[in-house]
Design a protein around this motif. Structure first.
Motif, mmCIF file in Angstrom:
data_model
loop_
_atom_site.group_PDB
_atom_site.id
_atom_site.type_symbol
_atom_site.label_atom_id
_atom_site.label_comp_id
_atom_site.label_asym_id
_atom_site.label_seq_id
_atom_site.Cartn_x
_atom_site.Cartn_y
_atom_site.Cartn_z
ATOM 1 N N ILE A 219 0.845 -1.194 0.000
ATOM 2 C CA ILE A 219 0.000 0.000 0.000
ATOM 3 C C ILE A 219 0.881 1.245 0.000
ATOM 4 N N LYS A 220 0.596 2.136 -0.950
ATOM 5 C CA LYS A 220 1.317 3.401 -1.026
ATOM 6 C C LYS A 220 0.306 4.546 -1.075
ATOM 7 N N PRO A 221 0.641 5.686 -0.494
ATOM 8 C CA PRO A 221 -0.324 6.796 -0.420
ATOM 9 C C PRO A 221 -0.478 7.557 -1.729
ATOM 10 N N VAL A 222 -0.814 6.822 -2.804
ATOM 11 C CA VAL A 222 -1.101 7.446 -4.097
ATOM 12 C C VAL A 222 -2.278 6.724 -4.720
ATOM 13 N N VAL A 223 -2.980 7.402 -5.615
ATOM 14 C CA VAL A 223 -4.067 6.762 -6.352
ATOM 15 C C VAL A 223 -3.473 5.653 -7.194
ATOM 16 N N SER A 224 -3.868 4.419 -6.921
ATOM 17 C CA SER A 224 -3.288 3.274 -7.609
ATOM 18 C C SER A 224 -4.336 2.569 -8.440
ATOM 19 N N LEU A 225 -3.894 1.977 -9.547
ATOM 20 C CA LEU A 225 -4.787 1.247 -10.431
ATOM 21 C C LEU A 225 -4.757 -0.252 -10.169
ATOM 22 N N ILE A 226 -4.004 -0.703 -9.174
ATOM 23 C CA ILE A 226 -3.825 -2.147 -9.000
ATOM 24 C C ILE A 226 -4.181 -2.635 -7.604
ATOM 25 N N TYR A 227 -4.768 -1.793 -6.752
ATOM 26 C CA TYR A 227 -5.128 -2.248 -5.415
ATOM 27 C C TYR A 227 -6.233 -3.305 -5.456
ATOM 28 N N ASN A 228 -6.941 -3.400 -6.561
ATOM 29 C CA ASN A 228 -8.042 -4.346 -6.656
ATOM 30 C C ASN A 228 -7.560 -5.781 -6.881
ATOM 31 N N THR A 229 -6.298 -5.956 -7.213
ATOM 32 C CA THR A 229 -5.728 -7.279 -7.440
ATOM 33 C C THR A 229 -4.967 -7.693 -6.190
ATOM 34 N N ARG A 230 -5.398 -8.808 -5.585
ATOM 35 C CA ARG A 230 -4.822 -9.208 -4.307
ATOM 36 C C ARG A 230 -4.368 -10.662 -4.348
ATOM 37 N N ASP A 231 -3.430 -10.973 -3.482
ATOM 38 C CA ASP A 231 -2.939 -12.341 -3.356
ATOM 39 C C ASP A 231 -3.745 -13.028 -2.259
ATOM 40 N N HIS A 232 -4.782 -13.749 -2.675
ATOM 41 C CA HIS A 232 -5.716 -14.393 -1.749
ATOM 42 C C HIS A 232 -5.306 -15.838 -1.450
ATOM 43 N N ARG A 233 -4.136 -16.259 -1.919
ATOM 44 C CA ARG A 233 -3.710 -17.646 -1.748
ATOM 45 C C ARG A 233 -3.297 -17.918 -0.299
ATOM 46 N N LYS A 234 -3.410 -19.203 0.091
ATOM 47 C CA LYS A 234 -2.926 -19.670 1.389
ATOM 48 C C LYS A 234 -2.097 -20.924 1.132
ATOM 49 N N ILE A 235 -0.777 -20.783 1.222
ATOM 50 C CA ILE A 235 0.121 -21.870 0.868
ATOM 51 C C ILE A 235 1.201 -21.999 1.935
ATOM 52 N N ALA A 236 1.465 -23.232 2.353
ATOM 53 C CA ALA A 236 2.624 -23.540 3.192
ATOM 54 C C ALA A 236 3.357 -24.704 2.542
ATOM 55 N N VAL A 237 4.655 -24.561 2.356
ATOM 56 C CA VAL A 237 5.495 -25.635 1.803
ATOM 57 C C VAL A 237 6.637 -25.882 2.768
ATOM 58 N N ILE A 238 6.838 -27.140 3.138
ATOM 59 C CA ILE A 238 7.859 -27.506 4.116
ATOM 60 C C ILE A 238 8.763 -28.580 3.515
ATOM 61 N N ASP A 239 10.021 -28.241 3.328
ATOM 62 C CA ASP A 239 11.042 -29.162 2.818
ATOM 63 C C ASP A 239 10.702 -29.768 1.462
ATOM 64 N N GLY A 240 9.781 -29.147 0.741
ATOM 65 C CA GLY A 240 9.513 -29.539 -0.637
ATOM 66 C C GLY A 240 8.536 -30.667 -0.839
ATOM 67 N N TYR A 241 8.227 -31.447 0.199
ATOM 68 C CA TYR A 241 7.328 -32.587 0.019
ATOM 69 C C TYR A 241 6.105 -32.553 0.941
ATOM 70 N N ILE A 242 5.977 -31.514 1.761
ATOM 71 C CA ILE A 242 4.784 -31.331 2.594
ATOM 72 C C ILE A 242 4.181 -29.976 2.240
ATOM 73 N N GLY A 243 2.893 -29.954 1.945
ATOM 74 C CA GLY A 243 2.232 -28.710 1.575
ATOM 75 C C GLY A 243 0.844 -28.607 2.183
ATOM 76 N N TYR A 244 0.446 -27.379 2.485
ATOM 77 C CA TYR A 244 -0.880 -27.107 3.042
ATOM 78 C C TYR A 244 -1.575 -26.016 2.232
ATOM 79 N N SER A 245 -2.898 -26.104 2.180
ATOM 80 C CA SER A 245 -3.711 -25.017 1.648
ATOM 81 C C SER A 245 -5.119 -25.147 2.236
#
Length: 526
Positions: free
Chosen positions: A251-277
């Motif tokens: 977030i920056k204090p300027v009129v932005s054209l991209i605040y509507n695009t968000r990273d809604h993902r939930k990912i956990a990766v542990i040692d490459g072979y265990i993953g959560y979502s």
């Protein structure tokens, strides 16, 4: 109570209240909004002070710009309902509607994001080639669904992966923290919301200990999702502990054209072979450590095996789009730190849906499940804000005789969204869809389950934001007897704990019906 103790308690409460008010008023989001409002104000003042000749051309521009904008919207490749909502808004309030579209009108102006992220993704597509695992699927239609995700999402389907389904967030976080404690090489976390509370403190304690022992740890969080909720000095404390951190769409204090695009993902990766979502963010309510809207039901999924590679590439692509690294991705592959074989239970296909292309991957996967169902489709969703295509797919499945059941919250977190969700009930029920509301509280899960053989667990809500504007992720499960069996048992218990919505529950006053009609029209903008 002793008078002095009572006075101290009252003083402490007053200080706590002042601290909360100060935090609410002076957090970055509030200050950013104030700055943006001032920017718009000074723009208006500037325009009001220009000379008459220039003012004439400004007036001409303000009259024709909404028309130009409406023509532009019609010719974009967007959902029709989304286009109609913006055109109506611009027609009713031309200048303000045009400005709102320029600032908040979806992802058409996310050139910066696209130019950063897309080249990184394309550079690593070769790491996501499909192997022979897909041949394990006997059902031809299901195999074609997986091939569609491979072709359009570039995420392969995997065997040699075990999946475990969690009906509530607290069970998932219990296992996740145990896996974090056992991590020996690296931990990747990517979450829409990280909020101060006991859950984050417990996780942070583990992360600090692992970082001190030499484990590589990286965290991505969405600045808008987590804005105003983060622990004090969050980034500073992470870096001091040796943890690398990246802010998505800061977030920056300027009129932005991209605040509507968000990273809604939930990912956990542990040692490459265990993953959560799943649907749960790192915040106390998602694990029922605090109660806001009754019992919070949020499902999750744990993968152990080769299918976790899709999550790893998702995370590294996002990271390297903003925090460039010369390290090869192959260092993080599943078998690097687990040389043995993995148990296999059907096919898993973790995938990501991005707003930077013209493919509505998440929605299309959901509709594929509806279109190929023969017995039942059970759906969990906290928000039921449907476009015409999704509504017709749900209703058509029910009209074909498929047992379609949808579970929505019994206690809503947002009243207007709850009312909007209920406005879809009548037409769905008329087609034969059974609607249930989760009586104990709020259901935040995002799940599709069909015919004991195919399912999706992930972050994708049935609303316009998830389906069109956000980065999302999901796990497509195909012929996974264990995980799908766990999901089926959970749906049985959930239906028993939910109240079935009847036609008599939907009677409304004419004014309420009119309000619902207007809100439905603007639903794509919510």
């Amino acid at each position: 109570m002793h008078p002095n103790m009572e006075t101290n308690a009252n003083t402490q409460q007053a200080r706590s209240l002042i601290a909360r008010i100060f935090a609410a008023v002076f957090n970055r989001i509030t200050l950013t909004v104030i700055v943006i409002v001032l920017e718009v104000y000074y723009l208006v003042v500037f325009l009001s002070r220009i000379d008459n000749n220039a003012a004439h051309w400004v007036e001409v521009a303000t009259r024709f710009l909404p028309i130009v904008m409406a023509v532009f919207i019609v010719n974009t490749k967007q959902n029709p309902s989304y286009k109609i909502a913006w055109i109506v808004l611009i027609a009713v309030i031309p200048e303000l509607g045009t400005l709102m579209y320029l600032v908040n009108g979806g992802n058409r102006f996310s050139w910066r994001l696209r130019n950063r992220i897309r080249p990184v993704e394309e550079a690593h597509w070769h790491l996501l080639r499909q192997r022979a695992d897909l041949g394990l699927l006997q059902d031809g239609r299901m195999r074609k669904t997986a091939q569609y995700v491979i072709h359009k999402g570039h995420y392969p389907a995997w065997g040699n992966t075990e999946a475990k389904y969690y009906p509530v967030g607290e069970d998932m976080f219990e296992d996740m923290m145990e896996d974090l404690r056992n991590a020996k090489h690296f931990i990747f976390l990517e979450y829409f919301i990280i909020r101060e509370g006991t859950l984050w403190r417990d996780i942070f304690k583990i992360l600090k200990e692992k970082a001190a022992s030499g484990v590589e740890i990286r965290i991505i969080y969405d600045d808008i999702g987590s804005g105003g909720k983060l622990p004090k000095h969050f980034v500073r404390e992470l870096k001091a502990a040796g943890i690398r951190v990246m802010t998505f769409n800061a977030i920056k204090p300027v009129v932005s054209l991209i605040y509507n695009t968000r990273d809604h993902r939930k990912i956990a990766v542990i040692d490459g072979y265990i993953g959560y979502s799943g649907g749960a963010n790192i915040s106390d309510e998602y694990a029922n450590r605090v109660v806001h809207f009754g019992h919070w039901k949020d499902c999750g999924i744990r993968l152990c095996g080769e299918g976790v590679w899709n999550f790893t590439v998702m995370f590294l692509n996002m990271w390297n789009s903003f925090e460039h690294s010369s390290r090869s991705y192959t260092k993080y592959q599943p078998h690097v730190y687990y040389p043995g074989g993995f148990p296999s239970d059907g096919i898993v296909q973790p995938f990501s849906d991005t707003p930077l292309d013209d493919e509505n991957l998440g929605e299309n996967v959901y509709m594929e499940i509806l279109n190929q169902a023969s017995k039942y489709v059970y759906i969990y969703t906290p928000y039921l804000i449907l476009d015409n295509e999704m509504e017709e797919s749900i209703e058509l499945a029910a009209k074909r005789g498929v047992d379609v059941r949808i579970v929505t919250p019994g206690i809503p977190d947002k009243r207007i969204v709850y009312a909007l969700s209920r406005s879809y009930y009548r037409s769905l029920m008329k087609a034969g869809v059974k609607i249930f509301e989760y009586a104990p509280g709020f259901i935040h899960s995002k799940c599709f389950l069909s015919d004991d053989r195919i399912a999706v667990v992930g972050t994708i809500n049935l609303d316009y934001r998830s389906l069109y504007l956000h980065f999302e992720d999901g796990v497509l499960l195909m012929e996974n007897k264990k995980a799908i069996g766990q999901m089926k048992e959970d749906t049985k218990k959930t239906f028993r704990r939910s109240r079935r919505v009847l036609e008599s529950d939907l009677r409304r006053h004419p004014i309420a019906s009119l309000i619902a009609f207007v809100v439905r029209l603007l639903a794509p903008l919510l």
